[in-house]
Scaffold this motif. Sequence first.
Motif, PDB file in Angstrom:
ATOM      1  N   SER A   1       0.283  -1.218  -0.289  1.00 31.80           N
ATOM      2  CA  SER A   1       0.311   0.192   0.205  1.00 31.80           C
ATOM      3  C   SER A   1       0.574   1.148  -0.506  1.00 31.80           C
ATOM      4  N   LEU A   2       0.233   2.482  -0.400  1.00 29.62           N
ATOM      5  CA  LEU A   2       1.023   3.630  -1.026  1.00 29.62           C
ATOM      6  C   LEU A   2       0.433   5.018   0.360  1.00 29.62           C
ATOM      7  N   VAL A   3       0.829   5.850   0.593  1.00 29.31           N
ATOM      8  CA  VAL A   3       0.740   7.137   1.522  1.00 29.31           C
ATOM      9  C   VAL A   3       1.484   7.798   1.510  1.00 29.31           C
ATOM     10  N   LEU A   4       0.461   8.955   0.552  1.00 30.42           N
ATOM     11  CA  LEU A   4       1.364  10.620   1.153  1.00 30.42           C
ATOM     12  C   LEU A   4       1.352  10.770   2.012  1.00 30.42           C
ATOM     13  N   ALA A   5       2.546  11.084   2.653  1.00 26.90           N
ATOM     14  CA  ALA A   5       2.793  11.730   3.439  1.00 26.90           C
ATOM     15  C   ALA A   5       2.253  13.839   3.850  1.00 26.90           C
ATOM     16  N   SER A   6       1.384  14.198   3.022  1.00 25.41           N
ATOM     17  CA  SER A   6       0.861  15.429   2.902  1.00 25.41           C
ATOM     18  C   SER A   6      -0.239  15.505   2.682  1.00 25.41           C
TER      19      SER A   6
ATOM     20  N   ARG B   1      -0.142  17.784  -4.798  1.00 29.63           N
ATOM     21  CA  ARG B   1       0.868  17.131  -3.958  1.00 29.63           C
ATOM     22  C   ARG B   1      -0.313  16.076  -4.816  1.00 29.63           C
ATOM     23  N   GLN B   2      -1.515  15.632  -4.515  1.00 34.62           N
ATOM     24  CA  GLN B   2      -2.474  14.544  -4.098  1.00 34.62           C
ATOM     25  C   GLN B   2      -2.552  14.225  -5.879  1.00 34.62           C
ATOM     26  N   GLN B   3      -3.276  15.925  -6.124  1.00 40.97           N
ATOM     27  CA  GLN B   3      -3.316  15.281  -7.673  1.00 40.97           C
ATOM     28  C   GLN B   3      -2.482  15.319  -8.276  1.00 40.97           C
ATOM     29  N   LEU B   4      -0.745  15.744  -8.471  1.00 46.72           N
ATOM     30  CA  LEU B   4      -0.438  15.216  -8.987  1.00 46.72           C
ATOM     31  C   LEU B   4       0.514  13.609  -9.470  1.00 46.72           C
ATOM     32  N   LEU B   5      -0.024  13.274  -8.282  1.00 42.44           N
ATOM     33  CA  LEU B   5       0.282  11.935  -7.809  1.00 42.44           C
ATOM     34  C   LEU B   5      -0.823  11.054  -8.526  1.00 42.44           C
TER      35      LEU B   5
ATOM     36  N   THR C   1      -3.478   6.728  -0.204  1.00 40.57           N
ATOM     37  CA  THR C   1      -4.151   6.980   0.789  1.00 40.57           C
ATOM     38  C   THR C   1      -3.383   8.734   1.670  1.00 40.57           C
ATOM     39  N   SER C   2      -3.961   9.439   1.892  1.00 40.92           N
ATOM     40  CA  SER C   2      -2.726  10.284   2.164  1.00 40.92           C
ATOM     41  C   SER C   2      -2.612  10.723   3.510  1.00 40.92           C
ATOM     42  N   ILE C   3      -1.939  10.955   4.420  1.00 43.11           N
ATOM     43  CA  ILE C   3      -2.057  11.586   6.114  1.00 43.11           C
ATOM     44  C   ILE C   3      -1.103  12.752   6.233  1.00 43.11           C
ATOM     45  N   SER C   4      -1.208  13.813   7.009  1.00 39.10           N
ATOM     46  CA  SER C   4      -0.484  14.709   7.573  1.00 39.10           C
ATOM     47  C   SER C   4      -0.188  14.831   9.146  1.00 39.10           C
ATOM     48  N   PRO C   5       1.590  14.637   8.430  1.00 44.31           N
ATOM     49  CA  PRO C   5       1.711  14.263  10.181  1.00 44.31           C
ATOM     50  C   PRO C   5       2.382  15.779  10.245  1.00 44.31           C
ATOM     51  N   ASP C   6       2.009  15.299  11.592  1.00 46.61           N
ATOM     52  CA  ASP C   6       3.181  16.703  12.337  1.00 46.61           C
ATOM     53  C   ASP C   6       4.236  17.149  12.635  1.00 46.61           C
ATOM     54  N   ILE C   7       5.080  17.693  12.029  1.00 45.11           N
ATOM     55  CA  ILE C   7       6.178  17.813  12.443  1.00 45.11           C
ATOM     56  C   ILE C   7       6.499  19.382  11.891  1.00 45.11           C
TER      57      ILE C   7
ATOM     58  N   ASN D   1       2.538  -1.543   7.474  1.00 41.80           N
ATOM     59  CA  ASN D   1       3.164  -1.038   7.068  1.00 41.80           C
ATOM     60  C   ASN D   1       3.901  -0.678   5.471  1.00 41.80           C
ATOM     61  N   PRO D   2       3.249   0.298   5.148  1.00 40.80           N
ATOM     62  CA  PRO D   2       2.305   0.316   3.517  1.00 40.80           C
ATOM     63  C   PRO D   2       4.641   1.103   2.842  1.00 40.80           C
ATOM     64  N   VAL D   3       4.734   2.086   2.101  1.00 42.12           N
ATOM     65  CA  VAL D   3       5.320   2.652   1.295  1.00 42.12           C
ATOM     66  C   VAL D   3       5.114   3.717   1.999  1.00 42.12           C
ATOM     67  N   ILE D   4       5.903   4.428   2.276  1.00 43.99           N
ATOM     68  CA  ILE D   4       5.135   5.753   1.953  1.00 43.99           C
ATOM     69  C   ILE D   4       5.936   7.230   1.918  1.00 43.99           C
ATOM     70  N   ILE D   5       5.656   8.717   0.378  1.00 40.76           N
ATOM     71  CA  ILE D   5       6.035   9.482   0.183  1.00 40.76           C
ATOM     72  C   ILE D   5       6.023  10.324   1.041  1.00 40.76           C
ATOM     73  N   GLY D   6       7.516  11.497   1.442  1.00 40.68           N
ATOM     74  CA  GLY D   6       7.398  12.684   1.644  1.00 40.68           C
ATOM     75  C   GLY D   6       7.862  13.636   1.015  1.00 40.68           C
ATOM     76  N   SER D   7       7.548  14.639   1.117  1.00 40.62           N
ATOM     77  CA  SER D   7       8.093  15.742  -0.208  1.00 40.62           C
ATOM     78  C   SER D   7       7.964  17.213   0.757  1.00 40.62           C
ATOM     79  N   ASP D   8       8.650  18.054   0.530  1.00 37.52           N
ATOM     80  CA  ASP D   8       8.858  19.008   0.634  1.00 37.52           C
ATOM     81  C   ASP D   8       9.581  20.277  -0.198  1.00 37.52           C
ATOM     82  N   GLN D   9       9.185  21.424   0.460  1.00 34.67           N
ATOM     83  CA  GLN D   9       9.718  22.689  -1.107  1.00 34.67           C
ATOM     84  C   GLN D   9      10.016  23.792  -0.310  1.00 34.67           C
ATOM     85  N   VAL D  10      10.877  24.476  -0.740  1.00 36.32           N
ATOM     86  CA  VAL D  10      11.514  25.887  -0.574  1.00 36.32           C
ATOM     87  C   VAL D  10      11.938  26.365  -1.913  1.00 36.32           C
TER      88      VAL D  10
END
Length: 193
Positions: free
Chosen positions: A3-8, A13-17, A25-31, A63-72
């Motif tokens: 399973s694949l999870v987008l951490a955003s 990003r959801q539209q692009l994926l 699925t998408s989740i919002s990690p708080d960091i 135990n999915p594969v998780i995608i994280g992304s950030d941009q500046v």
Amino acid sequence: MKSLVLASSSEFRQQLLSKLQIPFTSISPDIDESPLENETAIQLVERLAIEKAKAGAALVNDNPVIIGSDQVAVIEGKIIGKPHTEENAIKQLQSASGKSITFYTGLAVFDSELQKFSSCVEPFTVHFRDLTTLQITNYVRKEQPLWCAGSFKSEGLGIALFERLEGDDPNTLVGLPLIKLIDLLNEHGVEVI
């Protein structure tokens, strides 16, 4: 397939994926996204992408594969963020007029079962036209890019602000470099086609 999870929580990003036509699925990690002392833009986005992916793993159980992304965005060596107000957006675009902004997008793919990750940073440079204050003000009022680093939406009217674009993948500018993402997913056993 794992399973694949987008951490955003980013709808962009959801539209692009979604273009890749694989279920996720998408989740919002708080960091904490604050830069560390003496951290470069490249170091910052790679670190945050990895932290988002790992924090996302703590929020799921299968135990999915998780995608994280950030941009500046960086202009004249200075990191610029989201403007949040029209006034700040106008100032950001005035400072970008006739200049170039480089966007750095950090990307991380984390296999939570194997505790293994891959990451990279993709640059993308936007060369701005010489813009008048009236053009900038009109643009900001029409498109309201208040939650976009650099104060524009390249997928909309923001394209009118540019002289040219420079980079390997135009999706990078929106926040998720799909070409590199496909490579990283393949490394973790997730085949797109």
